[in-house]
Scaffold this active site. Structure first.
Site: not given
Ligand code: GLA
Length: 397
Positions: A50, A140, A142, A179, A191
């Protein structure tokens, strides 16, 4: 329990909403204005691509994080989490900024900060959080927390963002800023997009160069198969420097090659030959590049395999992805390698680590009839290897 293995089952959505609501009631003595939730994810394939403008193919789990939230008429934020009962957080939203919030609360209040930074009218609030997404398992948790917070804030403050494409992108952007800037984890965005944009029964093909997305039907059950998650319970953290080090190496390689990103590599051999020896005498940089470039090619092949319902080909791509992450990108660990090897030996069509690595979870594509036998075999291999018993999740999207 199936075949003696330990399973982590997802809550029913109504139950999760009720749990977050009753936490708000008992700990803050308030009724919520909004209750929202968002899922954890596994990545089918396309790891560490990503942030290299590449392709990835995540799908969301039935395991979700729930947020019950009520608006306050001041600028104070109070947060409580059933997973962190001894660490409630409170403060002024106006005081939040990079470096001001430690631990789990940064992911939550960071979203409110980012929405306000983007000009949205978000003020103080009380929120209670509960979740059945395993924490620190590379699934994931978070992003599930950020996305559930974003949806709860959107609903409670009447922002009207969820539901439109541009609004949805604004929510994703707020989660990523929370994040990266408040929680301080330099992750790449997969995510958060997965948590907010995935459709039931589908994986989500993401192109981080063009921004394009495509829902790819994923129905292993229709072919007599199941996708299982093996949470190795080797805890991982993306804030510990290893993830950032990989990301920096990729940026450096692209710069040395004179490219905007490693996605622009068109001839892998030529790119590897062009990387000067003195920059990484042990060949590390070349290995990193080889993983990133071959992994995006594997995503393309995986989507083609799914389009023709060729799960044997998908399994082989899982295996190749794992080898590349283990040997070239060097983000696997003993527990992940063992989970993958044991699942394959017991009859999986393919298996690989999923997510950032350095611990966390693996996925395995297995005949549905053999789930009990394969999970038992993986559990036995962990026992023999002296590791803690793994936890299994059903990854039906
Ligand atoms: C973590 C990050 C993602 C992605 C993966 C690796 O999950 O949050 O952005 O980089 O690792 O594919």
């Amino acid at each position: 329990m199936l075949g003696g293995a330990q399973w982590s089952t997802a809550w029913q959505v109504d139950d999760g909403c009720e749990q977050a609501t009753s936490l708000l009631r008992t700990r803050i003595d308030a009724a919520p204005d909004t209750v929202a939730s968002a899922p954890g994810r596994v990545n089918l394939i396309g790891e560490h691509t990503d942030y290299n403008a590449g392709l990835c193919l995540p799908l969301v789990l039935p395991h979700r994080t729930y947020v019950a939230l009520r608006v306050r008429d001041d600028d104070i934020v109070r947060l409580i989490s059933a997973q962190e009962p001894d660490s409630p957080w409170h403060g002024e939203l106006g005081d939040v900024g990079p470096g001001t919030v430690d631990g789990w609360a940064g992911y939550a209040v960071g979203v409110a900060w980012a929405l306000r930074e983007a000009g949205q009218r978000v003020g103080g609030f009380d929120a209670a959080i509960d979740s059945c997404v395993p924490v620190g398992a590379g699934l994931s948790s978070s992003a599930a927390l950020e996305a559930a917070m974003a949806l709860a804030l959107d609903g409670a403050f009447g922002l009207g963002l969820a539901g439109s494409e541009d609004g949805g992108s604004a929510l994703v952007a707020a989660c990523i800023r929370a994040e990266n800037e408040i929680a301080g984890a330099p992750t790449g965005g997969m995510d958060q997009v997965a948590a907010l944009s995935s459709k039931p029964g589908h994986a989500l093909l993401l192109d981080f160069r063009s921004g394009a997305r495509r829902d790819v039907p994923f129905d292993p059950a229709g072919a007599g198969l199941a996708l299982i998650v093996i949470d190795t319970r080797a805890r991982h953290s993306l804030g510990d420097g290893q993830y950032g080090e990989r990301r920096a190496a990729c940026a450096r390689a692209a710069e040395l090659l004179g490219l905007a990103s490693l996605r622009e590599v068109t001839d892998l051999d030529a790119a590897l030959a062009a990387l000067p020896d003195e920059t990484s005498p042990d060949g590390t940089l070349r290995r990193r590049v080889r993983h990133v470039v071959t992994e995006t090619a594997r995503v393309e092949a995986a989507v083609a395999a799914l389009d023709r319902a060729d799960f044997a080909a998908l399994g082989a791509l899982f295996d190749a992805s794992h080898a590349s992450l283990r040997d070239d990108y060097q983000v696997s660990c003993g527990e992940l390698d063992l989970a993958v090897a044991a699942a394959r030996e017991a009859g999986a069509l393919g298996a690989r680590m999923t997510g950032g690595g350095f611990g966390g979870s693996a996925i395995a594509l297995v005949p549905a009839a053999d789930v009990g036998r394969i999970t038992t075999a993986v559990g036995a291999a962990f026992d023999d290897g002296g590791f803690r018993a793994p936890m299994f999740l059903d990854a039906t999207p």
